[in-house]
Motif scaffolding. Structure first.
Motif, PDB file in Angstrom:
ATOM      1  N   ASN A  99      -8.590   3.597  -1.240  1.00 46.35           N
ATOM      2  CA  ASN A  99      -8.593   4.413  -2.658  1.00 46.35           C
ATOM      3  C   ASN A  99      -9.796   5.299  -2.899  1.00 46.35           C
ATOM      4  O   ASN A  99      -9.403   6.477  -3.527  1.00 46.35           O
ATOM      5  CB  ASN A  99      -9.197   3.339  -3.683  1.00 46.35           C
ATOM      6  CG  ASN A  99      -8.708   3.594  -5.274  1.00 46.35           C
ATOM      7  OD1 ASN A  99      -7.402   4.424  -5.276  1.00 46.35           O
ATOM      8  ND2 ASN A  99      -9.326   3.284  -6.212  1.00 46.35           N
ATOM      9  N   GLN A 109       0.713  -1.186   0.034  1.00 44.78           N
ATOM     10  CA  GLN A 109      -0.120  -0.092  -0.169  1.00 44.78           C
ATOM     11  C   GLN A 109       1.058   1.255  -0.173  1.00 44.78           C
ATOM     12  O   GLN A 109       0.591   2.205  -0.761  1.00 44.78           O
ATOM     13  CB  GLN A 109      -1.138  -0.124   1.191  1.00 44.78           C
ATOM     14  CG  GLN A 109      -1.110   1.570   1.716  1.00 44.78           C
ATOM     15  CD  GLN A 109      -2.538   1.751   1.678  1.00 44.78           C
ATOM     16  OE1 GLN A 109      -3.474   1.044   1.484  1.00 44.78           O
ATOM     17  NE2 GLN A 109      -2.598   3.004   1.273  1.00 44.78           N
ATOM     18  N   ARG A 112      -8.859   8.434   0.406  1.00 45.15           N
ATOM     19  CA  ARG A 112      -7.999   9.539   0.291  1.00 45.15           C
ATOM     20  C   ARG A 112      -8.543  10.733  -0.232  1.00 45.15           C
ATOM     21  O   ARG A 112      -8.303  11.936  -0.159  1.00 45.15           O
ATOM     22  CB  ARG A 112      -6.819   8.940  -0.675  1.00 45.15           C
ATOM     23  CG  ARG A 112      -7.574   8.892  -2.281  1.00 45.15           C
ATOM     24  CD  ARG A 112      -6.295   8.324  -3.215  1.00 45.15           C
ATOM     25  NE  ARG A 112      -7.079   7.992  -4.342  1.00 45.15           N
ATOM     26  CZ  ARG A 112      -6.670   8.042  -5.375  1.00 45.15           C
ATOM     27  NH1 ARG A 112      -5.483   8.381  -5.731  1.00 45.15           N
ATOM     28  NH2 ARG A 112      -7.341   7.624  -6.514  1.00 45.15           N
ATOM     29  N   SER A 136       0.181   2.569  -3.478  1.00 46.47           N
ATOM     30  CA  SER A 136      -1.129   3.130  -3.391  1.00 46.47           C
ATOM     31  C   SER A 136      -2.163   2.267  -3.272  1.00 46.47           C
ATOM     32  O   SER A 136      -2.020   1.180  -4.002  1.00 46.47           O
ATOM     33  CB  SER A 136      -1.501   4.534  -4.112  1.00 46.47           C
ATOM     34  OG  SER A 136      -1.822   4.310  -5.220  1.00 46.47           O
TER      35      SER A 136
END
Lengths: 287, 315, 401
Positions: C42, A111, C45, A115
């Motif tokens: 995902n 991660q 953020r 990301s």
């Protein structure tokens, strides 16, 4: 009738993908008695590696599989030699716990490095399907199926017919005798584990072409691989193929006739049944 | 010596019981969480630590307890106590019926079978309309953290006392005999099936009570959080970290690891999980017998203790 | 005895952690627990970045004006690692230990559902832009507000559009994941389909995080559904589209509740994203004026410049949450939670996200516009006033693209 045939084909192709995923886990578990809870995380890493090879270095994802496999083999070798060898002789479930810790670490590092967004491996020629009569045959899954067969047969030949394969099996079964014959067990254990991780990496590359890669796919893939390994039987690589095909077909049929939310009930229910009735699996020798 | 030990434990319990009057709200919440985890660890201790059957399915009992309370309170408008009892009944039925089949397996097959049970239950419950399917159930809110804290503490005291009683009873010796040499135990006249199922059921009762308390405290359950599979690994790691097969080991393990995890989550936040994973790996390598063993052997062996562990377990 | 003394000394260590006091802030502190790691990071953020951008922008313009003085805003953010139980504990910590003034929300309906219990218990208002499920607002809580449009209305504008398409579609396949939000969407969509005279040939609930849609797609093909509506999560919809291509399944149109508005999703699919429909309550247009950012387009440009990726409605919603709290504080003239709460309930202003106003239950009421991926662009095709741009309909077969 057409729908049923299509569903069966779907199931068989899915089974091939499942078999590739489980092969590495079954090898390490059946031969070394190491239960690798981080298996799915390595599939994920292999997926990212293939993604980079495809997107950055423009290597065809299928032709690039051996590269991914070799790199992951190296990673597996180092991990076994450096870390897992330290706990091999402890009670079996210590390896369970340590690989769980590894899974957490690898997922977090992924991660941080990649990301959380998802990557797909999208070679232009492999997204579609071949039409055979009324049946649509997805290309990427068909290739994965072919790779599964090839790898399974390869593993079977390797373990049962080559010297290195037999040495690995011998070492796992009788450490003292192996040492007496001049075999270096730490090296062999590391080679075997490396093989298992290399297989996981290749599975990851294939997985990226049919689905998507993100740092969190590991846990579910590990659970599936467990089910397949047990159902098929740990003694024989061909068992993994049988287990995978069986599960793929059962899940597809369950989705059609009972409902999509029951697929997991079917897979894990069968796993339970196999454990209770015939723990050595469909292809295993009864203990 | 022993009297002093008991007195200290009693003092510890009193101190813990007094926390809701002195601690901050956050600490009470952390305390409830840690206490429930300690109960789970003790439950696992019975089947995994003493009987030697490493179960990866105690989360099923936790979930059954949660849904027992959830269904009773939401669908049938029953009070909390009835819900708890219902959860326990579900757990006992489950342990006795499926336990018999699954406890015939040994070693890692048993572990995988219980893991499969956990997965199956999650999948089944997410299809049951009475349980709210995958959307879950929303329980009536009760704003009384003190009550939950004391309940959890009481449950932990009962669980730990049960384990203490087990170490002194024939049942306990039978379990240890099963762990060390099951065939020998059977030959000596121990009814292994009965004992194993009893151990599994006991573990199930405590786990389901913990789940019931948790459900009412959080006021919201769904299959993923109620049958949380990672709980299994957490309770095992906590028990092993503290010392499996000891009376207080799992409690200490649960408290220490919970504290580490919570502190990391509020200070380092993004890398909290990473550190926790590293702690697990390091613990299994350097101290696989847990804190209890360190406490026992460190005074003589010193720092060589860790090296000895590695030498004993490595290839 | 050593064991028990060990236990007691660890207890002592824990107590020191417990009694540590958090420093009290001079500024106005907004607290939130967001998914920064874990499977939904995902989307999490968007919230972290939008909250920060809004706070910085407002501070740069002078901060919050109370009683003639300007107070600065501070953001206190925790990572709940996509764990609902942890997020509940973190919100409790934010309120009781960190002593934040007001709360911002997490992403996802099940999180908002659990966390709203904390805001209600401590009576600190929470404005969240991450949970749209009707369940959140059905509990009659006074301290939870939501800026995401209600789940049950998500497909309303799409279904209105279906009636105006030529050739008119007749059969619909409805697929939805089994979590709170998507079940709400499906429950709201069914009556709309019935009223529009469409024939629902498939109505299937699938497991969240499912990866294999081949069986469902094969059924869609064999039933020849004209329209496919999928209510799910980005990862599932991504798999769905890829597998539709691999099975040569191309209905006349398909529409998804998430994914299409986000740049990430379109990039992952590449050309395969073409023709896909979605909906959004927000587009970065210059028509949406904002006190601090100028307009929505300026917000989007600034967001992309600072964070490197384009914002979608999650981010806009999050920024609007910060603005809502500021507007309410200014109207109340104080940071007292009860007074601010009353002002939030009455608030009415224009923001980069659209007009902000809450119903009696605490939820915003914004219509969704239908969007379609056309080539490499995201195009608004149908809004409140009918067609904005012609949609590319029907979708051609995969081999003909």
């Amino acid at each position: 009738m057409d729908l049923l045939s299509q569903i069966l084909v779907n199931g068989i192709l899915l089974g091939g993908l499942y078999a590739v995923m489980a092969l590495g886990l079954a090898l390490v578990w059946g031969v070394l008695n190491i239960v690798n809870l981080a298996h799915g995380a390595f599939i994920m890493l292999g997926g990212y590696l293939s993604w980079y090879l495809f997107t950055v270095a423009h290597v065809d994802p299928f032709l690039g599989l051996p590269i991914t496999a070799v790199v992951m083999f190296g990673l597996g070798y180092v991990l076994q030699r450096g870390l897992l060898n330290l706990v091999v002789k402890a009670p079996m479930f210590n390896t369970l716990l340590i690989t769980f810790g590894l899974e957490v670490v690898i997922t977090y590092l992924a991660q941080l490095a990649f990301s959380a967004d998802f990557r797909t491996i999208n070679p232009p020629y492999a997204g579609g399907s071949w039409q055979i009569g009324p049946i649509a045959l997805p290309i990427a899954r068909f290739v994965a199926f072919g790779v599964a067969i090839a790898l399974t047969l390869g593993m079977w030949v390797f373990l049962l017919r080559t010297r290195l394969g037999r040495a690995i099996r011998a070492t796992a079964q009788n450490l003292v005798a192996a040492r007496l014959y001049g075999v270096e067990p730490r090296h062999l254990y590391a080679v075997t584990f490396g093989l298992g991780i290399g297989l996981a990496g290749a599975a990851g590359g294939l997985y990226g072409t049919v689905s998507q890669i993100n740092p969190y796919i590991g846990a579910a893939l590990t659970a599936k691989s467990f089910a397949i390994s047990i159902i098929g039987g740990l003694d024989n690589p061909l068992g993994v193929l049988v287990g995978g095909l069986f599960l793929g077909v059962v899940e597809s049929l369950t989705t059609l006739y009972i409902g999509p939310t029951f697929a997991d009930v079917a897979s894990f229910g069968i796993l339970l049944l196999v454990l209770v009735v015939r723990p050595s699996g469909l292809l295993g020798r009864t203990a | 010596m022993k009297r002093l030990g008991l007195a200290l434990v009693a003092l510890g319990v009193v101190a813990l019981a007094a926390v809701p009057w002195f601690g901050s709200d956050t600490f009470i919440q952390f305390g409830i969480n840690a206490l429930l985890l300690a109960v789970l660890a003790q439950g696992w201790n019975i089947i995994g630590g003493y009987a030697g059957y490493a179960s990866f399915g105690n989360s099923v009992f936790y979930g059954l307890g949660s849904y027992g309370v959830g269904i009773a309170m939401v669908q049938w408008q029953q009070p909390f106590g009835v819900g708890l009892a219902f959860g326990v009944v579900l757990g006992v039925v489950f342990a006795c019926s499926l336990g018999v089949a699954v406890l015939r397996l040994k070693g890692h097959y048993f572990a995988i079978a219980t893991l499969a049970l956990a997965q199956v239950m999650t999948a089944i419950v997410s299809n049951v309309k009475l349980a709210g399917q995958n959307v879950g159930l929303v329980l009536p809110p009760l704003n009384n953290d003190r009550l939950f804290y004391e309940l959890a503490l009481a449950l932990l005291v009962v669980a730990t006392s049960t384990i203490w009683w087990i170490t002194r009873s024939r049942f306990g010796f039978g379990l240890i005999a099963i762990r060390e040499n099951e065939e020998g135990a059977a030959v000596m006249g121990v009814n292994t099936t009965l004992y194993k199922v009893l151990a599994f059921t006991l573990a199930g009762i405590f786990s389901s009570l913990a789940g019931g308390i948790h459900a009412y405290w959080v006021t919201f359950i769904d299959p993923e959080s109620a049958f949380d599979i990672t709980l299994n690994v957490k309770m095992i790691i906590m028990t092993v970290f503290g010392g499996a097969g000891t009376v207080l080991g799992p409690v200490v393990g649960a408290f220490v690891l919970s504290a580490i995890s919570e502190i990391l989550s509020s200070e380092v936040t993004t890398i909290a999980g990473l550190f926790f994973g590293i702690v697990i790996v390091a613990a299994i390598v350097f101290m696989p017998r847990g804190l209890a063993d360190i406490v026992r052997r460190f005074p003589q062996a010193g720092w060589r203790y860790f090296k000895q562990n590695i030498q004993a377990n490595r290839l | 005895m050593t064991k028990t003394s060990f236990a007691l000394s660890s207890l002592a260590a824990l107590s020191t952690f417990a009694l540590a006091n958090a420093a009290t802030a001079q500024d106005i502190v907004l607290g939130a627990s967001v998914q920064l790691t874990g499977p939904v990071a995902n989307t999490g953020r968007y919230y972290r970045d939008a909250y920060q951008l809004a706070v910085d922008k407002i501070n740069a313009a002078g901060g919050v004006k109370i009683a003639g003085k300007s107070e600065k805003l501070t953001l206190k953010l925790y990572d709940n690692q996509s764990d609902v139980n942890l997020s509940v504990r973190q919100y409790t910590q934010l309120v009781s230990q960190d002593k934040v003034n007001l709360l911002l929300g997490p992403f996802a309906s099940n999180f908002a559902l659990a966390d709203s219990a904390v805001s209600e218990k401590y009576q600190v208002p929470m404005v969240q832009g991450g949970g749209a499920s009707d369940q959140i607002f059905a509990r009659n809580f006074k301290y939870i507000f939501g800026t995401l449009a209600p789940a049950s209305d998500y497909y309303a504008s799409t279904i209105a559009m279906l009636k105006a398409l030529k050739p008119a579609p007749h059969t619909v396949a409805l697929l939805y994941a089994d979590d709170a939000f998507d079940v709400s969407v499906a429950d709201g969509t069914r009556p709309l389909l019935k009223n529009a005279g469409l024939d629902t040939v498939m109505d299937e609930r699938y497991s969240t995080n499912a990866t294999d849609f081949n069986s469902l797609l094969s059924q869609i093909k064999s039933k020849n559904a004209d329209v496919v509506l999928v209510a799910g999560h980005e990862t599932e919809i991504l798999n769905f589209v890829r597998q539709a291509k691999s099975l040569a399944a191309s209905p006349k149109m398909y529409s998804f509740t998430v994914g299409v508005p986000s740049e990430d999703f379109r990039k992952a699919l590449g050309k395969d994203a073409d023709y896909a429909y979605g909906m959004t309550a927000w587009l970065p247009s210059t028509a949406l004026k904002d006190r601090w950012f100028g307009d929505a387009q300026a917000f989007a440009t600034e967001y992309k410049a600072r964070f490197g990726y384009e914002p979608d409605y999650h981010a806009a919603s999050a920024a609007a949450d910060v603005e809502t709290l500021v507007m309410a504080v200014e109207a109340a003239g104080t940071t007292d939670p009860k007074k601010v709460r009353d002002e939030i309930a009455k608030v009415r202003f224009a923001s980069l996200y659209g007009p902000i106003a809450f119903t009696a239950h605490g939820q915003i009421d914004l219509p969704q516009v239908v969007i379609q991926v056309q080539g490499s662009e995201l195009v608004e095709v149908y809004g409140a006033g009918g067609f904005v741009k012609q949609p590319k309909y029907p979708m051609p077969a995969w081999t003909a693209r």
